[in-house]
Design a protein around this motif. Structure first.
Motif, PDB file in Angstrom:
ATOM      1  N   UNK A 165      32.069  31.220  44.081  1.00  0.00           N
ATOM      2  CA  UNK A 165      31.676  29.828  44.207  1.00  0.00           C
ATOM      3  C   UNK A 165      32.259  29.021  43.059  1.00  0.00           C
ATOM      4  N   UNK A 166      32.086  27.698  43.164  1.00  0.00           N
ATOM      5  CA  UNK A 166      32.617  26.799  42.152  1.00  0.00           C
ATOM      6  C   UNK A 166      31.602  26.639  41.028  1.00  0.00           C
ATOM      7  N   UNK A 167      32.006  26.886  39.789  1.00  0.00           N
ATOM      8  CA  UNK A 167      31.102  26.659  38.653  1.00  0.00           C
ATOM      9  C   UNK A 167      31.195  25.210  38.212  1.00  0.00           C
ATOM     10  N   UNK A 168      32.418  24.723  38.139  1.00  0.00           N
ATOM     11  CA  UNK A 168      32.683  23.313  37.879  1.00  0.00           C
ATOM     12  C   UNK A 168      34.055  23.060  38.457  1.00  0.00           C
ATOM     13  N   UNK A 169      34.472  21.775  38.497  1.00  0.00           N
ATOM     14  CA  UNK A 169      35.755  21.469  39.100  1.00  0.00           C
ATOM     15  C   UNK A 169      36.845  22.295  38.420  1.00  0.00           C
ATOM     16  N   UNK A 170      37.536  23.115  39.189  1.00  0.00           N
ATOM     17  CA  UNK A 170      38.629  23.903  38.621  1.00  0.00           C
ATOM     18  C   UNK A 170      38.212  25.250  38.052  1.00  0.00           C
ATOM     19  N   UNK A 171      36.934  25.597  38.166  1.00  0.00           N
ATOM     20  CA  UNK A 171      36.474  26.900  37.644  1.00  0.00           C
ATOM     21  C   UNK A 171      35.662  27.607  38.733  1.00  0.00           C
ATOM     22  N   UNK A 172      36.052  28.840  39.034  1.00  0.00           N
ATOM     23  CA  UNK A 172      35.363  29.604  40.070  1.00  0.00           C
ATOM     24  C   UNK A 172      34.915  30.939  39.511  1.00  0.00           C
ATOM     25  N   UNK A 173      33.827  31.471  40.048  1.00  0.00           N
ATOM     26  CA  UNK A 173      33.354  32.769  39.574  1.00  0.00           C
ATOM     27  C   UNK A 173      32.889  33.618  40.752  1.00  0.00           C
ATOM     28  N   UNK A 174      32.869  34.909  40.494  1.00  0.00           N
ATOM     29  CA  UNK A 174      32.479  35.867  41.518  1.00  0.00           C
ATOM     30  C   UNK A 174      30.954  35.919  41.644  1.00  0.00           C
ATOM     31  N   UNK A 175      30.466  35.943  42.877  1.00  0.00           N
ATOM     32  CA  UNK A 175      29.029  35.999  43.112  1.00  0.00           C
ATOM     33  C   UNK A 175      28.603  37.183  43.960  1.00  0.00           C
ATOM     34  N   UNK A 176      29.507  37.747  44.721  1.00  0.00           N
ATOM     35  CA  UNK A 176      29.120  38.808  45.653  1.00  0.00           C
ATOM     36  C   UNK A 176      30.258  39.791  45.801  1.00  0.00           C
ATOM     37  N   UNK A 177      29.901  41.075  45.820  1.00  0.00           N
ATOM     38  CA  UNK A 177      30.933  42.107  45.933  1.00  0.00           C
ATOM     39  C   UNK A 177      31.022  42.634  47.367  1.00  0.00           C
ATOM     40  N   UNK A 178      30.319  41.967  48.280  1.00  0.00           N
ATOM     41  CA  UNK A 178      30.316  42.406  49.682  1.00  0.00           C
ATOM     42  C   UNK A 178      29.947  43.879  49.786  1.00  0.00           C
ATOM     43  N   UNK A 179      28.842  44.237  49.139  1.00  0.00           N
ATOM     44  CA  UNK A 179      28.447  45.655  49.128  1.00  0.00           C
ATOM     45  C   UNK A 179      27.936  46.118  50.483  1.00  0.00           C
ATOM     46  N   UNK A 180      27.642  45.168  51.364  1.00  0.00           N
ATOM     47  CA  UNK A 180      27.224  45.549  52.703  1.00  0.00           C
ATOM     48  C   UNK A 180      25.733  45.824  52.839  1.00  0.00           C
ATOM     49  N   UNK A 181      25.002  45.712  51.753  1.00  0.00           N
ATOM     50  CA  UNK A 181      23.562  46.016  51.758  1.00  0.00           C
ATOM     51  C   UNK A 181      22.863  45.092  50.780  1.00  0.00           C
ATOM     52  N   UNK A 182      22.716  43.848  51.122  1.00  0.00           N
ATOM     53  CA  UNK A 182      22.263  42.880  50.132  1.00  0.00           C
ATOM     54  C   UNK A 182      20.823  43.149  49.694  1.00  0.00           C
ATOM     55  N   UNK A 183      20.621  43.170  48.367  1.00  0.00           N
ATOM     56  CA  UNK A 183      19.279  43.448  47.867  1.00  0.00           C
ATOM     57  C   UNK A 183      18.835  42.419  46.846  1.00  0.00           C
ATOM     58  N   UNK A 184      19.373  41.222  46.906  1.00  0.00           N
ATOM     59  CA  UNK A 184      19.100  40.272  45.824  1.00  0.00           C
ATOM     60  C   UNK A 184      17.670  39.732  45.816  1.00  0.00           C
ATOM     61  N   UNK A 185      16.936  39.970  46.903  1.00  0.00           N
ATOM     62  CA  UNK A 185      15.523  39.548  46.913  1.00  0.00           C
ATOM     63  C   UNK A 185      14.736  40.306  45.836  1.00  0.00           C
ATOM     64  N   UNK A 186      15.237  41.482  45.433  1.00  0.00           N
ATOM     65  CA  UNK A 186      14.557  42.249  44.380  1.00  0.00           C
ATOM     66  C   UNK A 186      14.834  41.679  42.992  1.00  0.00           C
ATOM     67  N   UNK A 187      15.781  40.768  42.911  1.00  0.00           N
ATOM     68  CA  UNK A 187      16.218  40.287  41.604  1.00  0.00           C
ATOM     69  C   UNK A 187      16.166  38.763  41.527  1.00  0.00           C
TER      70      UNK A 187
END
Ligand code: SF4
Ligand code: SF4
Lengths: 224, 146
Positions: free
Chosen positions: A123-145
């Motif tokens: 996703x976009x952090x600010x104009x011109x800066x992007x960062x990784x948010x998901x590794x497409x692990x296929x088993x999302x568990x972010x509700x635990x975190x």
């Protein structure tokens, strides 16, 4: 979205050696949003490559075309006519690496090259800066975190964090990066759910990731 | 380099400052090199990297982008955006084998006619020293050079 980045001109010139008439194809999807392969970037890149080749004493003709999306075969078929009519010997795709693969599968008489390095889902952090948010692990568990992904955003992928390197909210691995475990803890505390973090989590189930070869998603109700 | 090389320079000048400065230089009867052809833009923030690249690709020996003084942009930060874009184009040009110094940013106040004349002189001298746009020189010679 998928975040991509243009390859260095030098690398692209090496790919193009021996080609004098090329179609540079952009994509109006993710790579337009991350300013790597939309109409504008395709214009800039085509110009830069033409300039470089004139400097090398071997001018190149580069036509520009930007498809609505390169990750769908319907749009790839729009290349049929230009490829038939214009005698290109190569197509350089400025999309994520799905695009050049579709083009290569569909047209067996042109060389196909990637203009971009496909980097990550982000996703976009600010104009011109992007960062990784998901590794497409296929088993999302972010509700635990607290809705945040430690698999991707903790430099060590810890399920029980933070590590001892967390300092002032920043990660010891790269100080410009937030320690996601600091954010997870702060958020869980605000939610009154710190207890949830104390529960031992089993090792992550990675079976939806590398095992079993190429991953697929099938929706029977949609198939024709 | 040819003795009688006259650089062809395109200057993208913003309406509120550098274009007014150019105008003023004219009314003050200041002489400056005639090599600079001015293109009026509403703000230097409107100048896209593609405008600069295509200008070089089409044979200009140099391009300058001239905006308001830093902090004085009519649209607040158009000239800061332009500054970054000029640096970006300089990088792309050097990756492509053309001197990045052919592209340059100036900041000139509307009231500074002499400043415009000076910028035109600096730019013309810079480009004169660099020589003609390498894209307009015979290609065989270029491939030897590389
Ligand atoms: S847990 Fe897996 S699917 Fe969910 S955000 Fe993290 S990497 Fe992506
Ligand atoms: S400092 Fe935080 S983000 Fe970095 S490795 Fe340790 S727990 Fe993970």
């Amino acid at each position: 979205m998928i975040i991509a980045e243009r390859k260095p001109i030098k690398e692209l010139l090496e790919m193009l050696a021996g080609h004098d008439r090329v179609l540079l194809v952009g994509c109006k999807g993710c790579v337009t949003v991350c300013n790597a392969g939309g109409v504008r970037e395709v214009g800039v890149l085509a110009s830069a490559l033409r300039i470089a080749r004139r400097r090398q004493g071997r001018p190149i003709e580069i036509d520009e075309m930007t498809l609505d999306r390169q990750c769908e075969p319907e749009f790839i078929s729009w290349l049929e006519e230009p490829l038939r009519e214009n005698g290109y010997t190569a197509v350089m795709s400025a999309a994520c690496s799905v695009g050049p693969q579709y083009i290569a599968e569909r047209f067996d008489n042109v060389a196909v090259m990637p203009a971009l390095n496909t980097k990550f889902i982000g996703g976009t952090l600010e104009h011109g800066v992007w960062a990784e948010f998901c590794r497409a692990c296929g088993n999302c568990g972010i509700h635990n975190f607290g809705g945040l992904c430690p698999i991707t955003r903790c430099s060590k992928g810890l399920l029980h964090g933070p590590c001892a390197g967390s300092s002032g909210g920043k990660c010891e691995v790269r100080p410009e990066v937030d320690c996601i475990w600091h954010l997870i803890y702060t958020r869980m505390k605000n939610l009154g759910q710190v207890d949830k973090l104390k529960a031992l989590k089993p090792a992550k189930n990675w079976s939806g990731y590398w095992s079993g070869g190429v991953r697929r998603v099938v929706r029977e109700d949609l198939t024709l | 380099m040819s003795e009688n090389f006259e650089p062809r320079i395109v200057a993208f000048c913003c309406q509120y400052c550098s274009y007014s400065a150019a105008d003023l230089a004219g009314s003050m009867r200041l002489s400056y090199p005639p090599n600079v052809k001015v293109v009026l833009v509403p703000c230097t923030g409107r100048v896209d990297p593609l405008h600069i690249l295509r200008t070089i690709e089409n044979g200009a020996d140099g391009v300058c982008v001239a905006g308001c003084l830093e902090g004085d942009c009519h649209f607040l930060e158009g000239n800061f955006k332009a500054k970054k874009r000029v640096a970006y184009v300089q990088r792309i040009l050097s990756e492509a084998g053309v001197e990045g110094a052919r592209v340059r940013m100036f900041n000139i106040a509307a009231s500074d006619g002499p400043g415009f004349a000076e910028a035109a002189r600096i730019m013309t001298e810079t480009i004169r020293a660099l020589g003609p746009n390498p894209l307009s020189i015979k290609t065989e010679k270029m491939s030897e050079e590389l």
